[in-house]
Design an enzyme around this catalytic site. Structure first.
Site, PDB file in Angstrom:
ATOM      1  N   ARG A  64       0.453  10.578   0.282  1.00 40.25           N
ATOM      2  CA  ARG A  64       0.742  11.543   1.665  1.00 40.25           C
ATOM      3  C   ARG A  64       1.388  11.954   0.384  1.00 40.25           C
ATOM      4  O   ARG A  64       1.953  12.963   1.484  1.00 40.25           O
ATOM      5  CB  ARG A  64       0.846  10.955   2.636  1.00 40.25           C
TER       6      ARG A  64
ATOM      7  N   LYS B  71     -11.313  -1.341   5.931  1.00 42.22           N
ATOM      8  CA  LYS B  71      -9.750  -1.127   7.177  1.00 42.22           C
ATOM      9  C   LYS B  71     -10.593  -0.639   7.960  1.00 42.22           C
ATOM     10  O   LYS B  71     -11.631   0.295   8.114  1.00 42.22           O
ATOM     11  CB  LYS B  71      -9.250   0.272   6.271  1.00 42.22           C
TER      12      LYS B  71
ATOM     13  N   THR C 139      -4.648   6.030   1.653  1.00 40.02           N
ATOM     14  CA  THR C 139      -4.486   7.441   1.744  1.00 40.02           C
ATOM     15  C   THR C 139      -5.863   8.244   0.284  1.00 40.02           C
ATOM     16  O   THR C 139      -5.408   8.786  -0.143  1.00 40.02           O
ATOM     17  CB  THR C 139      -3.315   7.749   1.850  1.00 40.02           C
TER      18      THR C 139
ATOM     19  N   GLU D 152       1.273  -1.411   0.149  1.00 37.53           N
ATOM     20  CA  GLU D 152       0.226  -0.101   0.002  1.00 37.53           C
ATOM     21  C   GLU D 152       1.165   1.074  -0.080  1.00 37.53           C
ATOM     22  O   GLU D 152       1.918   1.558   1.079  1.00 37.53           O
ATOM     23  CB  GLU D 152      -0.693   0.175   1.305  1.00 37.53           C
TER      24      GLU D 152
END
Ligand code: 3PG
Length: 213
Positions: free
Chosen positions: A52, A135, A75, A48
């Site tokens: 960011r 999640k 994100t 993942e």
């Protein structure tokens, strides 16, 4: 168009591919390929890359052709992130929470999405739309493994990937729960090891993590 049922099938397959999904924050896309290779060689193929940093999308592009990589963008917050992630070569997306815009955008882009939910109401809202994977973020400060265990009684249909505050010390508390398929964590890819190119250390951390559960 990826319907909720197909999203469940795809995300569950990804969640079951390894006990740990490394959460990667990359400042230099030049580190992406050797990092991916180290993690995969250690037994963690699901990656993942968080959106960011300025280097995130180039990092996904660099990892997209690494053999064996199951490459996700993390994100992912909105429709624009979904489009960028897909364009860069991500094959799934992870979000800390969920919005209608995000669910629709991911479905329309055929991008399997692991959306975030921690409260009973958030879980119920996803279930009501047919989503049965989520999640659980931020896991540590949202009650940790006891909270997930408590949710498994009334809401056993939801399968989680707890992330945030998960470590080698507490990972098994999560992984032993019936409603947890995997955990996410950054500990397998420490910033210092990435910066110094210590791929052997990262492969060792991945090897240990791949044996959890
Ligand atoms: C994150 O979004 O940074 C992840 O939840 C990783 O959390 P961790 O650093 O506690 O593993």
């Amino acid at each position: 168009m990826l319907n909720a049922e197909e999203n469940n099938f795809q995300t569950l397959k990804i969640m079951r591919a390894a006990p740990v999904i490394p959460v990667l924050v990359l400042d230099d896309a030049g580190t992406a390929q050797p990092l991916a290779e180290a993690l995969i060689s250690g037994g963690l193929p699901v990656l993942e890359v968080t959106l960011r940093t300025d280097a995130a999308l180039d990092s996904i592009r660099a990892m997209a052709n690494v053999p064996g990589a199951i490459l996700g963008a993390g994100t992912v917050l909105n429709a624009s992130d979904v489009a960028s992630a897909k364009d860069a070569g991500a094959t799934f997306a992870v979000s800390p929470g969920v919005t209608d815009e995000l669910l629709v955008a991911a479905a329309e882009a055929d991008l399997p999405l692991l959306a975030g939910a921690v409260t009973a109401s958030e879980v119920m809202a996803l279930l009501a739309r047919g989503y049965r994977t989520a999640k659980f973020f931020p896991a540590g400060t949202s009650g940790g493994a006891p909270a997930l265990k408590a949710l498994s009684s009334p809401l056993p249909q939801m399968t989680f990937c707890p992330t945030g505050g998960v470590s080698p010390e507490n990972a098994n508390d999560y992984l032993s729960l019936p409603n947890v398929a995997c955990v996410g964590g950054s500990w397998v890819a420490p910033k210092m090891a990435i910066e110094s190119g210590d791929w052997g250390h990262i492969a060792d951390l991945a090897r240990d993590a791949s044996k959890l559960r």
